[in-house]
Design an enzyme around this catalytic site. Structure first.
Site, short mmCIF file in Angstrom:
data_model
loop_
_atom_site.label_atom_id
_atom_site.label_comp_id
_atom_site.label_asym_id
_atom_site.label_seq_id
_atom_site.Cartn_x
_atom_site.Cartn_y
_atom_site.Cartn_z
N SER A 1 0.83 -1.22 0.00
CA SER A 1 0.00 0.00 0.00
C SER A 1 0.86 1.26 0.00
O SER A 1 0.61 2.19 -0.78
CB SER A 1 -0.97 0.00 1.18
N HIS B 1 -1.88 -8.89 1.84
CA HIS B 1 -1.54 -7.64 2.54
C HIS B 1 -2.66 -7.35 3.55
O HIS B 1 -2.92 -8.15 4.45
CB HIS B 1 -1.32 -6.55 1.49
N HIS C 1 5.94 -12.87 6.93
CA HIS C 1 6.13 -11.47 6.56
C HIS C 1 7.22 -11.35 5.50
O HIS C 1 8.14 -12.15 5.46
CB HIS C 1 6.50 -10.61 7.78
N ARG D 1 3.74 -5.28 16.63
CA ARG D 1 2.33 -4.84 16.58
C ARG D 1 1.43 -5.97 17.08
O ARG D 1 0.36 -5.72 17.63
CB ARG D 1 1.95 -4.43 15.15
N ASP E 1 -1.80 -8.83 11.72
CA ASP E 1 -3.17 -9.25 11.43
C ASP E 1 -3.62 -10.48 12.22
O ASP E 1 -4.81 -10.76 12.31
CB ASP E 1 -3.31 -9.55 9.93
#
Ligand code: NMX
Ligand code: MLT
Length: 472
Positions: A278, A308, A354, A363, A409
């Site tokens: 992105s 993504h 990743h 995160r 995620d």
């Protein structure tokens, strides 16, 4: 120096007058109260000449320094010395300047040098020991400094007709990206360009567009949510709330813990250096001098891919499919079987792996800490914890996965689900709102530094065979 700003301080912030329309209102975050008492625009204006000089010096003194070797196997993949005819995706090639954040494969993201735990300590919060406010993060991304609270402003906008033109069954990301495209008709950059603005001034309308866009996307996103999942009624913003809190409120969630979650969520998803799909897309499109709305809408279309940003949707749907098949009290053996079943059916395990990270994503870790603090007994959180033990050894066993650890995620869905935001198909829209902060901050610097049109060279297989010598 205390950086904490209380809700009282935030509520002192005043609205500025904006255009009104009968269709919507949105929030504009205009200015921070910094210790230097300079508003954001003035602070950037002061910084830009210094940074332009810095870039000039880097070009003249370090312009010919090597950043690494680009070899054919970065374009191709070799497995056991055999060429596998797939494109290598430019892994490991340094090819972008991205000022707002830097990703270390082992340590994870740093926003202008600050790790996530440091941001949690240093950025302004809505309450003592609260999660960082995204507006504090925006200030950090733009200036590299820790600022204070933000002033918000009412503005109006209507993109609702554009969204309403789509079937309500259209994917939320399609509706969101269409809404962002509709926002573009008010681009100040486009107007200034048509009037012949000098290139040295490009950053100013880019700044205006970027802040407007960041202020408007939660309103667009909230409308998409209300339209698809509720009765389509618009929940007006609450002037006493900050950016993340207001976003949660406009979505219809007012539990103070959910407000805190949204602040954390928007902060940590905002930026992940420049090479992710992105951010890279936004930067590439903007390099053609497309305005921030066009660039960010393009970025959203990349975010909407399952490898993504759509992975957050896929994770919750996958976790729910585990529960459907095995129940909430799934055993470790059942979980292992389910993971293998997923892999054997030619699918990836969403939320793991990743392109750059080689350890657990920080995160993920901070979301786990949030869960331990606020929802330790949630059954889906416990399932996520079990997956942390079960999935990495299986992915490692495959022998090809470079990073078996969970990414951002893997965790976000169960937190949102806990507070009632259970519509997994909507999750990538939340990611998109957050990413506006990172992408737009960098776009302002792209124009301020006069970065050129992005246009890498490509070659054919034929060209490589003819021109590249075999390695010894
Ligand atoms: N499950 C199964 N296989 C995997 C996984 C996974 N979670 N991760 C990597 N692999 C496979 C990958 O598909 C590739 O297989 P093949 O050679 O047959 O095509 C092989 O392992 C090597 O891939 P890597 O070099 O480890 O990873 P790459 O950099 O190509 O891709 C991701 C990174 C993130 C696309 C990949 O790990 C993945 O598909 N993960 C699951 C989807 C996901 O969670 N995406 C979210 C990423 C974070 N975000 O928000 O963007
Ligand atoms: C992101 O946040 O953009 C993802 O982790 C993907 C990436 O960094 O490549």
């Amino acid at each position: 120096m205390a950086f904490f700003r209380s809700v009282t301080a935030l509520s002192r912030l005043r609205s500025r007058v904006g255009q009104q329309s009968n269709l919507s209102n949105s929030v504009r975050w205009l200015q921070m109260q910094s210790s230097a008492d300079l508003d954001l625009h003035s602070q950037l204006k002061e910084m830009i000449p210094e940074q332009q000089e810095r870039l000039k010096k880097v070009k003249s003194e370090l312009g010919k320094a090597q950043l690494g070797n680009i070899t054919v196997d970065m374009v191709m993949f070799y497995v056991n010395s055999c060429l596998v005819e797939v494109i290598g995706g430019m892994r490991g090639m340094t090819g972008l300047l991205w000022e707002t954040s830097l990703l270390d494969p082992d340590e994870g993201i740093r926003f202008r040098g600050l790790s996530i735990p440091e941001c949690q300590k240093l950025l302004p919060a809505a309450k003592p020991d609260g999660e960082p406010l995204p507006e504090g993060l925006l200030w950090l991304l733009l200036t590299g400094k820790v600022g204070g609270g933000l002033r918000c402003d009412m503005i109006s906008y209507y993109v609702y007709k554009a969204i309403d033109a789509l079937p309500v069954t259209a994917h939320p990301m399609t509706q969101f990206a269409s809404g962002v495209m509709a926002l573009q008709v008010q681009s100040e950059f486009q107007e200034a360009y048509e009037k012949g603005i000098h290139k040295s001034k490009y950053w100013e309308p880019t700044y205006e567009d970027s802040l407007n866009l960041i202020a408007r996307v939660p309103v667009v996103a909230a409308y998409v949510y209300q339209r698809i999942y509720k009765d389509g009624k618009i929940i007006p913003k609450d002037d006493s709330l900050d950016y993340g809190g207001n976003f949660s409120h406009m979505l219809g969630f007012d539990d103070p813990k959910m407000l805190e979650l949204m602040r954390l969520y928007v902060t940590i998803h905002s930026d992940h250096e420049g090479g992710n799909v992105s951010a890279h897309t936004g930067h590439l499109v903007a390099s053609a001098l497309s305005d921030p709305y066009l660039s960010f809408a393009a970025a959203l279309n990349g975010l909407a891919g399952p490898l993504h940003g759509l992975a957050n949707q896929e994770v919750l749907l996958w976790i729910k499919s585990v529960v459907d098949e095995c129940g909430e009290n799934v055993t470790t053996e059942q979980l292992k079987d389910y993971v293998w079943k997923t892999l054997n059916s030619g699918k990836v395990v969403p939320g793991f792996g990743h392109g750059v990270l080689r350890k657990t994503d920080p995160r993920y870790t901070c979301q786990r800490e949030f869960a331990l603090k606020h929802l330790p007994d949630d059954p889906l959180f416990q399932l996520v914890s079990k997956l942390f033990e079960v999935v990495p050894p299986i992915l490692t066993k495959l022998g090809k996965v470079k990073n078996p650890w969970p990414n951002v995620d893997a965790h976000s869905g169960v937190l949102l689900n806990h507070f009632g935001l259970a519509e997994a198909r909507y999750y990538t829209v939340l990611f998109g709102v957050s990413r506006s902060l990172g992408i737009c901050s960098q776009l302002i610097w792209d124009r301020a530094l006069g970065l050129p049109l992005e246009r890498p060279k490509s070659v054919t297989l034929d060209w490589i065979e003819k021109n590249c010598k075999k390695a010894a």
